[in-house]
Write a protein that holds these residues in place. Structure first.
Motif, PDB file in Angstrom:
ATOM      1  N   LYS A   1     -16.212  10.865   1.484  1.00  0.00           N
ATOM      2  CA  LYS A   1     -15.969  11.709   0.316  1.00  0.00           C
ATOM      3  C   LYS A   1     -14.809  11.146  -0.481  1.00  0.00           C
ATOM      4  CE  LYS A   1     -17.746  15.971   2.359  1.00  0.00           C
ATOM      5  NZ  LYS A   1     -17.450  17.390   2.693  1.00  0.00           N
ATOM      6  N   TYR A   2     -15.051  10.900  -1.731  1.00  0.00           N
ATOM      7  CA  TYR A   2     -14.056  10.274  -2.600  1.00  0.00           C
ATOM      8  C   TYR A   2     -13.323  11.354  -3.391  1.00  0.00           C
ATOM      9  CZ  TYR A   2     -12.059   7.037  -6.050  1.00  0.00           C
ATOM     10  OH  TYR A   2     -11.211   6.323  -6.853  1.00  0.00           O
ATOM     11  N   ASP A   3     -12.259  11.908  -2.770  1.00  0.00           N
ATOM     12  CA  ASP A   3     -11.414  12.906  -3.422  1.00  0.00           C
ATOM     13  C   ASP A   3      -9.967  12.401  -3.390  1.00  0.00           C
ATOM     14  OD1 ASP A   3     -13.496  14.864  -3.832  1.00  0.00           O
ATOM     15  OD2 ASP A   3     -13.408  15.257  -1.684  1.00  0.00           O
ATOM     16  N   PRO A   4      -9.562  11.574  -4.352  1.00  0.00           N
ATOM     17  CA  PRO A   4      -8.205  10.990  -4.319  1.00  0.00           C
ATOM     18  C   PRO A   4      -7.127  12.071  -4.415  1.00  0.00           C
ATOM     19  CG  PRO A   4      -9.623   9.883  -5.933  1.00  0.00           C
ATOM     20  CD  PRO A   4     -10.317  11.132  -5.523  1.00  0.00           C
ATOM     21  N   ILE A   5      -6.108  11.954  -3.560  1.00  0.00           N
ATOM     22  CA  ILE A   5      -4.994  12.921  -3.616  1.00  0.00           C
ATOM     23  C   ILE A   5      -3.645  12.221  -3.833  1.00  0.00           C
ATOM     24  CG2 ILE A   5      -6.094  14.766  -2.309  1.00  0.00           C
ATOM     25  CD1 ILE A   5      -4.730  13.700   0.200  1.00  0.00           C
ATOM     26  N   LYS A   6      -3.460  11.013  -3.339  1.00  0.00           N
ATOM     27  CA  LYS A   6      -2.225  10.262  -3.525  1.00  0.00           C
ATOM     28  C   LYS A   6      -2.582   8.787  -3.616  1.00  0.00           C
ATOM     29  CE  LYS A   6       0.898  13.649  -3.001  1.00  0.00           C
ATOM     30  NZ  LYS A   6      -0.020  14.789  -3.022  1.00  0.00           N
ATOM     31  N   LEU A   7      -1.695   7.997  -4.237  1.00  0.00           N
ATOM     32  CA  LEU A   7      -1.990   6.577  -4.348  1.00  0.00           C
ATOM     33  C   LEU A   7      -0.720   5.783  -4.634  1.00  0.00           C
ATOM     34  CD1 LEU A   7      -3.454   5.516  -7.789  1.00  0.00           C
ATOM     35  CD2 LEU A   7      -2.339   7.713  -7.432  1.00  0.00           C
ATOM     36  N   VAL A   8      -0.790   4.483  -4.358  1.00  0.00           N
ATOM     37  CA  VAL A   8       0.218   3.514  -4.777  1.00  0.00           C
ATOM     38  C   VAL A   8      -0.510   2.257  -5.242  1.00  0.00           C
ATOM     39  CG1 VAL A   8       2.023   4.359  -3.218  1.00  0.00           C
ATOM     40  CG2 VAL A   8       0.479   2.551  -2.442  1.00  0.00           C
ATOM     41  N   VAL A   9       0.221   1.426  -5.974  1.00  0.00           N
ATOM     42  CA  VAL A   9      -0.333   0.166  -6.480  1.00  0.00           C
ATOM     43  C   VAL A   9       0.662  -0.934  -6.155  1.00  0.00           C
ATOM     44  CG1 VAL A   9      -1.199  -1.062  -8.502  1.00  0.00           C
ATOM     45  CG2 VAL A   9      -1.476   1.425  -8.337  1.00  0.00           C
ATOM     46  N   ASP A  10       0.189  -2.033  -5.561  1.00  0.00           N
ATOM     47  CA  ASP A  10       1.104  -3.118  -5.222  1.00  0.00           C
ATOM     48  C   ASP A  10       1.283  -4.067  -6.402  1.00  0.00           C
ATOM     49  OD1 ASP A  10      -1.116  -4.780  -5.278  1.00  0.00           O
ATOM     50  OD2 ASP A  10      -1.281  -4.968  -3.110  1.00  0.00           O
ATOM     51  N   LYS A  11       2.053  -5.121  -6.206  1.00  0.00           N
ATOM     52  CA  LYS A  11       2.379  -6.040  -7.298  1.00  0.00           C
ATOM     53  C   LYS A  11       1.163  -6.814  -7.787  1.00  0.00           C
ATOM     54  CE  LYS A  11       7.177  -6.571  -5.802  1.00  0.00           C
ATOM     55  NZ  LYS A  11       8.237  -7.499  -5.301  1.00  0.00           N
ATOM     56  N   ARG A  12       0.138  -6.922  -6.949  1.00  0.00           N
ATOM     57  CA  ARG A  12      -1.091  -7.623  -7.351  1.00  0.00           C
ATOM     58  C   ARG A  12      -2.007  -6.736  -8.174  1.00  0.00           C
ATOM     59  NH1 ARG A  12      -3.563  -8.819  -1.703  1.00  0.00           N
ATOM     60  NH2 ARG A  12      -3.019  -6.586  -1.579  1.00  0.00           N
ATOM     61  N   GLY A  13      -1.708  -5.426  -8.208  1.00  0.00           N
ATOM     62  CA  GLY A  13      -2.576  -4.496  -8.907  1.00  0.00           C
ATOM     63  C   GLY A  13      -3.597  -3.845  -8.002  1.00  0.00           C
ATOM     64  N   PHE A  14      -3.516  -4.097  -6.690  1.00  0.00           N
ATOM     65  CA  PHE A  14      -4.434  -3.473  -5.743  1.00  0.00           C
ATOM     66  C   PHE A  14      -4.029  -2.012  -5.536  1.00  0.00           C
ATOM     67  CE2 PHE A  14      -5.747  -7.683  -5.197  1.00  0.00           C
ATOM     68  CZ  PHE A  14      -6.870  -7.755  -4.372  1.00  0.00           C
ATOM     69  N   LEU A  15      -5.025  -1.139  -5.484  1.00  0.00           N
ATOM     70  CA  LEU A  15      -4.782   0.285  -5.309  1.00  0.00           C
ATOM     71  C   LEU A  15      -4.967   0.675  -3.837  1.00  0.00           C
ATOM     72  CD1 LEU A  15      -6.006  -0.154  -8.326  1.00  0.00           C
ATOM     73  CD2 LEU A  15      -6.259   2.336  -8.298  1.00  0.00           C
ATOM     74  N   TYR A  16      -4.082   1.536  -3.346  1.00  0.00           N
ATOM     75  CA  TYR A  16      -4.196   2.100  -2.004  1.00  0.00           C
ATOM     76  C   TYR A  16      -4.248   3.613  -2.181  1.00  0.00           C
ATOM     77  CZ  TYR A  16      -2.755  -2.557  -0.567  1.00  0.00           C
ATOM     78  OH  TYR A  16      -2.683  -3.926  -0.381  1.00  0.00           O
ATOM     79  N   ILE A  17      -5.422   4.186  -1.929  1.00  0.00           N
ATOM     80  CA  ILE A  17      -5.683   5.577  -2.285  1.00  0.00           C
ATOM     81  C   ILE A  17      -5.862   6.411  -1.018  1.00  0.00           C
ATOM     82  CG2 ILE A  17      -7.210   7.122  -3.569  1.00  0.00           C
ATOM     83  CD1 ILE A  17      -8.099   4.610  -5.190  1.00  0.00           C
ATOM     84  N   ALA A  18      -5.097   7.493  -0.939  1.00  0.00           N
ATOM     85  CA  ALA A  18      -5.297   8.477   0.130  1.00  0.00           C
ATOM     86  C   ALA A  18      -6.287   9.512  -0.374  1.00  0.00           C
ATOM     87  CB  ALA A  18      -3.973   9.140   0.501  1.00  0.00           C
ATOM     88  N   THR A  19      -7.343   9.719   0.398  1.00  0.00           N
ATOM     89  CA  THR A  19      -8.382  10.662   0.002  1.00  0.00           C
ATOM     90  C   THR A  19      -8.362  11.885   0.916  1.00  0.00           C
ATOM     91  OG1 THR A  19     -10.007   9.506   1.381  1.00  0.00           O
ATOM     92  CG2 THR A  19      -9.853   8.855  -0.936  1.00  0.00           C
ATOM     93  N   LEU A  20      -8.848  12.984   0.416  1.00  0.00           N
ATOM     94  CA  LEU A  20      -8.855  14.229   1.173  1.00  0.00           C
ATOM     95  C   LEU A  20      -9.793  14.100   2.372  1.00  0.00           C
ATOM     96  CD1 LEU A  20      -7.835  17.181   1.197  1.00  0.00           C
ATOM     97  CD2 LEU A  20      -9.900  17.788  -0.090  1.00  0.00           C
ATOM     98  N   GLY A  21      -9.221  14.235   3.578  1.00  0.00           N
ATOM     99  CA  GLY A  21     -10.022  14.121   4.798  1.00  0.00           C
ATOM    100  C   GLY A  21     -10.450  12.714   5.124  1.00  0.00           C
TER     101      GLY A  21
END
Length: 714
Positions: A172-192
């Motif tokens: 289930k893709y429900d983004p709740i928090k995220l960060v982006v590194d220097k390369r522009g890659f996204l790290y997304i915490a999703t609900l559950g």
């Protein structure tokens, strides 16, 4: 006249108070509505000065142009805000979830602008991040997407659920928090999202899952896997690892996650390979351990309530601060995950107080290492500034973290002067003393701090220095002693007194014979226990002496073993409790073993079980004291030797008990093993029964007492 004399002391005290108030540093007399604590290596609660002082509440005065009359301003408060971010300019961004917008404040808390992305409206945004270019990433939870805005708030790109065959359909893709590194890659915490952080490249393509938690697999799960059929096991509720609740990133690109519903490793510090650096090897030992995070001062009223860390931030010094959504504590750890402080106040009050956060939903730190905590219930941001004590601890700890132990000595001494019970200061001074080569002082300080490995290393250096200074003397003593014994043996081998000593008459006193029989049992256990059963080689008094000696030896081991191998000796060890525990286990064993033996075709009498069970404890007498003495001259470098000897002692006692059962009950090997297993099971059942009986007795006593009160009152 008397009135004037009474007024003089009062006026003097008042003048002194006013003078102290005038000379006191700013903020020294400020009221702090919460207590700050620390827990040492033994879990003991330490009260400290406030590490942070509350200074302001931001985000309450938000006014926007009236949609009906733009010339007027209307009050537009935050509603259920979920996230907080502070950029390089110390500007504050708030995910105003209930209002479907992003609020930007200046460092003083004044409104700069409101972003609602009119070209593609937000819906329940719960997370945000600003990269080095000023681009704003928003976890638009209600719309199941992440949006990227430029620094002016204009939509650049949206990241919807990635289309990848490697992404499970059940995800289930429900983004709740995220960060982006220097390369522009996204790290997304999703609900559950128990798989970990969802890693996307700058174009939104799925790369992998990152930093997943491990499944908690208990002993009961292992037993179920062995005993259950496949169908039965599949019907069990699947055990899934905890899902990441929030994520942040530091200036070095290390990613930090926090997870609520797991017993250990709630905070992780991940490198690019996904390795948790907080669970790395200890700085002194090679043992890798997952730490436990989330502190409590006292057990909560709700026994089921446990710490639930829901957000964290990392300041410029690498210190990690996490907020607890359930118990409302703020927990601060250094860059290695070692506790520095935790604090929390009474949130049950009906009125709000500066510094007391009722529902912490997010936390962030600015360039000055000030903390900002988002209060979802009060719809505001509380600002906290380092106190003098907190700043001193940060400075000293930062130097220690960088390996500048000698430079950290003065700051740690100042911290210790302010609070002599603050263990990190003692530990910092111990490391500084060790670095300077003052091993005696380092050993003392490591002992005070309860740090066994540091204590062992300091003692190793002291022992090495002593051997280097006295090696020649020791070798001369050994050499002369060896030659002397050899010559004495050769010269007196055929003398009369040596012959008389060899042919001396052995003692025939029954008690002495019975006690010496313990040595025979060590050499010939089955024959020895059989002799107790059939030849009267044991008695009540000899068994009682053996039991007393075993208890005394066990107590000496518990109280006298070196701190290196038994850190609990620093605490107040109650020898009476140790003796009672030993006796309870021994008596429980004797009763259980006799009962099982009478049922399970045993031939031994009750006194045989008693005598044999005391003689089986004899290894405690002959090994316990020497092992205790040896432990005080050993270091953790010889831990394998100590563990071998201590484990060997327990195995020796267990083997003697096995042979005792086999010999006295006339069992085979299999029957002896079954007897011992059933005896241990009976011991457990007796313990549970006694526990229940005492519990019911207390309830019964309260019941009769309440009846008595009812009758007497009426």
């Amino acid at each position: 006249m008397r009135s004037k004399k009474l007024h003089k002391p009062f006026l003097l005290a008042l003048a002194t108070f006013v003078l102290l108030l005038a000379l006191a540093p700013a903020g020294a007399w400020a009221f702090v509505p919460y207590d700050t604590n620390y827990k040492d290596n033994y879990g003991r609660l330490v009260w400290t000065q406030s590490a942070y002082n509350p200074v302001d509440v931001l985000g309450r005065e938000i006014y926007i142009p009236d949609p009906k009359d733009p010339s007027k301003q209307v009050f537009s408060p935050l509603v259920q805000p979920k996230d907080l971010f502070i950029n390089d300019k110390d500007e504050i961004f708030i995910a105003d979830t209930g209002n479907n917008r992003i609020v930007q404040l200046d460092p003083a808390g004044n409104l700069i602008r409101i972003m609602d992305v009119k070209e593609s409206p937000l819906k329940k945004p719960e997370g945000l991040f600003i990269d080095g270019k000023g681009d704003i990433y928003v976890a638009d939870t209600g719309n199941k997407r992440v949006v990227r805005l430029d620094k002016n708030g204009k939509l650049i790109k949206e990241f919807k659920r990635p289309d990848s065959k490697f992404l499970p359909e059940s995800f289930k893709y429900d983004p709740i928090k995220l960060v982006v590194d220097k390369r522009g890659f996204l790290y997304i915490a999703t609900l559950g999202g128990y798989q970990g952080l969802l890693q996307l490249d700058p174009e939104g393509n799925f790369q992998s899952f990152f930093g997943a938690n491990k499944t908690d697999f208990s002993v009961m799960d292992a037993i179920k896997r062995v005993l259950y059929t496949r169908e039965m096991y599949l019907r069990e509720i699947s055990k899934l690892p905890g899902s990441v609740a929030s994520v942040t990133i530091d200036k070095n690109g290390l990613i930090y996650t926090v997870t609520k519903d797991i017993p250990k490793g709630q905070i992780k510090k991940l490198n690019m390979a996904g390795k948790d650096l907080l669970a790395a090897k200890d700085e002194y030992t090679d043992k890798v351990e997952t730490k436990n995070y989330g502190e409590i001062r006292f057990p909560p009223k709700d026994k089921n309530a446990k710490p639930q860390l829901n957000d964290l931030t990392v300041d410029g010094d690498g210190n990690i601060t996490a907020v607890d959504a359930t118990l409302k504590y703020v927990n601060q750890y250094d860059a290695s995950g070692n506790l520095l402080f935790y604090w929390g106040g009474d949130v049950a009050a009906s009125t709000s107080k500066l510094g007391v956060v009722k529902t912490p939903s997010a936390i962030a730190a600015n360039s000055k290492n000030e903390l900002f905590i988002l209060d979802e219930e009060n719809n505001a941001v509380q600002m906290f500034r380092l106190s003098e004590f907190g700043a001193m601890v940060h400075k000293a700890n930062q130097l220690t973290q960088e390996g500048k132990y000698e430079e950290s000595e003065k700051p740690w001494e100042e911290v210790l002067r302010l609070n002599s019970f603050y263990t990190p200061a003692v530990l910092g001074l111990a490391k500084a003393a060790y670095k300077k080569g003052d091993y005696e002082r380092a050993e003392k300080l490591f002992l005070e701090a309860g740090f066994a490995q540091g204590y062992s290393d300091a003692y190793w250096q002291i022992r090495l220095r002593w051997f280097q200074q006295h090696f020649g003397t020791l070798m001369n003593i050994v050499l002369i002693g060896g030659i002397g014994l050899y010559l004495l043996n050769r010269l007196t081998k055929k003398t009369e007194w040596r012959r008389r000593w060899r042919e001396r008459e052995r003692s025939k006193i029954p008690m002495v014979v019975q006690l010496k029989h313990a040595f025979y049992i060590l050499k010939h256990p089955i024959d020895g226990f059989t002799a107790i059963r059939y030849e009267g080689k044991g008695s009540l008094w000899s068994s009682l002496i053996m039991l007393v000696l075993a208890i005394a030896s066990f107590a000496v081991m518990r109280a006298g073993t070196s701190f290196t191998f038994n850190p609990s000796v620093v605490l107040d060890l109650n020898l009476f409790t140790v003796i009672v525990q030993f006796l309870v286990v021994w008596v429980g064993w004797v009763i259980s073993n006799y009962l099982i033996s009478t049922i399970y075709r045993g031939e031994g009498r009750f006194r045989d079980v008693v005598y044999g069970s005391t003689y089986a404890l004899f290894p405690f007498v002959i090994v316990g004291l020497p092992l205790t003495l040896i432990s005080n001259v050993m270091t953790l470098s010889e831990q394998s030797i100590y563990n071998f000897l201590s484990t060997g002692l327990m195995v020796w006692v267990a083997a003697l008990i096995f042979w005792k059962v086999q010999a006295m009950q006339n069992y085979s090997v299999g029957e002896s093993a079954m007897n011992i297993f059933l005896s241990l099971l009976t011991m457990t059942m007796l313990g549970v029964l006694i526990f229940i009986t005492f519990g019911l007795s207390n309830e019964l006593k309260d019941f009769f007492y309440s009846i008595y009160q009812e009758v007497t009152i009426r």
